[in-house]
Structures are given as structure tokens and as C-alpha cells.
Design an enzyme around this catalytic site. Structure first.
Site, PDB file in Angstrom:
ATOM      1  CD  GLU A  49      -2.907  -0.696   0.545  1.00 35.31           C
ATOM      2  OE1 GLU A  49      -3.897   0.831   0.606  1.00 35.31           O
ATOM      3  OE2 GLU A  49      -4.176  -1.561  -0.057  1.00 35.31           O
ATOM      4  CG  ASP A  59     -10.720  13.291  -4.368  1.00 35.45           C
ATOM      5  OD1 ASP A  59      -9.711  12.976  -5.386  1.00 35.45           O
ATOM      6  OD2 ASP A  59     -11.163  13.847  -3.846  1.00 35.45           O
ATOM      7  CB  THR A  89     -10.425   6.953   2.921  1.00 39.53           C
ATOM      8  OG1 THR A  89     -10.679   7.613   2.029  1.00 39.53           O
ATOM      9  CG2 THR A  89      -9.641   5.338   2.383  1.00 39.53           C
ATOM     10  NE  ARG A  90     -10.967   8.502   9.358  1.00 44.73           N
ATOM     11  CZ  ARG A  90      -9.489   8.663   9.798  1.00 44.73           C
ATOM     12  NH1 ARG A  90     -10.203   9.342  11.625  1.00 44.73           N
ATOM     13  NH2 ARG A  90      -8.015   7.963   9.939  1.00 44.73           N
ATOM     14  CG  PHE A  91      -8.386  12.436   1.243  1.00 40.40           C
ATOM     15  CD1 PHE A  91      -7.720  13.141   1.866  1.00 40.40           C
ATOM     16  CD2 PHE A  91      -8.075  11.687  -0.325  1.00 40.40           C
ATOM     17  CE1 PHE A  91      -7.429  13.934   0.505  1.00 40.40           C
ATOM     18  CE2 PHE A  91      -7.990  12.260  -0.741  1.00 40.40           C
ATOM     19  CZ  PHE A  91      -7.326  13.395  -0.177  1.00 40.40           C
ATOM     20  CG  ASP A 114       0.460  15.600  -3.522  1.00 37.51           C
ATOM     21  OD1 ASP A 114      -0.428  16.328  -4.326  1.00 37.51           O
ATOM     22  OD2 ASP A 114       0.662  16.188  -2.129  1.00 37.51           O
TER      23      ASP A 114
END
Length: 243
Positions: A78, A189, A221-223, A153
Site C-alpha cells: 500500500e 478524485d 476512506t475519510r479523505f 497527492d
């Protein structure tokens, strides 16, 4: 192994270092995460750069995953595991594979270590440092079952696109570390980064696949949820090494 506070203040000399694909940043650890690093990092973690906290190696000098995990099993890497929620959930649901999370930022390393302890996971190890350096220097060709890079990123400014993870030279490295039949799964995203991902992965003749619906095994995920709440469209791409 050295105490965590010593390991994480060490800085190896790296002249001619390639451009980083992540933002170096500092953040407060807090008491619980600092404690996690002291207690759990020597058991389940290692440093990409610090020889005092180095992983086990084969006689040929490569990462020895059999010794690291205590068994012979397929390995998933990962890249940029963040705070570890997705890694922990996927590892818990897939105990027949071993999961090596590589994260450059200490709060994420500590948070995942706490999840590993809380969930009683035996198939997760955490590396602190640059994943590309680890893959380039320490991971044997053809040795990985899968590589994941979820929401790397995006480096949105055009002059910084050269720092993006998904570009031809990096994908060539990732493909080389996968076994035949192994998979590379990336997600973003950012619409223009998704287009770059499609172009770069589609141009690699040894990889087959493309855009897919989010696989059920990849948690939100929260992100990612923050991006969805802002109306961002998420693109998942899964490609398989065919030769």
C-alpha cells in the site's frame, strides 16, 4: 532496534534524491500515537532509510517478506496508507495475504499501528518512508501480488505534475515489482489526474485493464468521503500485469 524517538530523528544522507511524490509535512503526534510508535513500531514497523530500524533482508539484500511476516504468503504493498483505515479493513477481510503499508508521515504510521493492535491483525507491517525508494532498492522484481495507491497527492499545479506518482517511469517500476498476473490499483478524485492515469497505464503494453467501478473490497476512506461531499468524482483504475 533503537527507541522510536531516535529512529525518527535520524536522517540518512541521500544526495541526488529523485523528486518526491508526496508533500513532506510535520504534525503533532499526541500522547497515544507517540506511545504507539515506542511500543509497536519495533514489533510491526521498519524504516526505509534508517539502518538502525531496517527490515530483514535476504542473502541477496532484498526485503525478506517471509521473515518479516513470519510466513510465505502473497504480499500487497500500500503506497501512502494515510491514517491506515483502508489498509486495516482490507487486511482484516483478506487474511491470506500479507499487507505492507508504506507511509511517509508519522501520524499515519502510528495510527495504523494502533489499528493493527486493536484489531489483532497479524498480516500487516508498516514501513516509514518513501515507497518508491523502498520498491526501487529493496523489493525484488516479480515478488508482489498487488500494489495499491489510493488518492496519491494530485500535485494540481501544472509545474508540479512531474512529482505525481502515476507517471511512466514510476509505473514501469511498479509493473516490474508485480508478479505476472499481479494487479496495480490506483484511485483519485482529481479529474485531470484520472485522465493522466488512464493515459499512462493504457500506454504500458505489459498491463491490461482500466477504469472500474469501486471494488467492494476497497473501503471509502475519510479523505475520500470529504471529496465526495464536495462533489468530486472518484475514479478507480485496476490493471493486471500480463507479461
Amino acid at each position: 532496534m533503537q527507541p522510536a524517538e531516535d529512529v525518527f530523528t535520524h536522517r540518512a544522507s541521500r544526495p541526488h534524491e529523485p523528486l518526491r511524490t508526496f508533500h513532506p509535512r510535520r504534525a503533532a503526534l499526541g500522547v497515544d500515537r507517540a506511545d504507539a510508535l515506542d511500543r509497536l513500531f519495533p514489533r510491526w514497523g521498519f524504516s526505509v532509510d534508517d539502518p538502525r530500524a531496517a527490515p530483514p533482508r535476504t542473502p541477496g539484500g532484498r526485503l525478506d517478506t517471509v521473515t518479516l511476516f513470519g510466513r510465505h504468503a502473497p504480499v500487497v504493498v500500500e503506497i501512502g496508507s494515510g491514517m491506515g483505515d483502508a489498509t486495516a479493513a482490507m487486511a482484516a477481510a483478506d487474511p491470506d495475504r500479507d499487507w505492507l503499508a508504506v507511509e511517509a508521515h508519522l501520524p499515519g504510521v502510528a495510527a495504523l499501528l494502533l489499528l493493527v493492535e486493536r484489531l489483532g491483525l497479524t498480516n500487516v507491517r508498516v514501513a516509514h518512508g518513501d515507497a518508491l525508494r523502498l520498491l526501487r532498492r529493496d523489493v525484488a522484481p516479480g515478488s508482489l501480488d498487488a500494489v495499491h495507491a489510493f488518492f496519491p497527492d494530485p500535485w494540481p499545479k501544472a509545474r508540479h505534475h512531474k512529482r505525481r506518482l502515476v507517471q511512466a517511469a514510476h509505473v514501469d517500476l511498479l509493473r516490474d515489482r508485480l508478479r505476472i498476473g499481479g494487479t496495480l490499483h490506483v484511485a483519485t478524485d482529481w479529474a485531470d489526474y484520472a485522465g493522466q492515469m488512464r493515459d499512462v497505464l493504457g500506454a504500458e503494453p505489459d498491463l491490461d485493464g482500466g477504469v472500474v467501478e469501486r471494488p467492494a473490497h476497497r473501503p471509502v476512506t475519510r479523505f475520500e468521503q470529504r471529496g465526495l461531499d464536495l462533489g468530486h468524482a472518484v475514479t478507480d483504475l485496476v490493471v493486471r500485469r500480463v507479461r
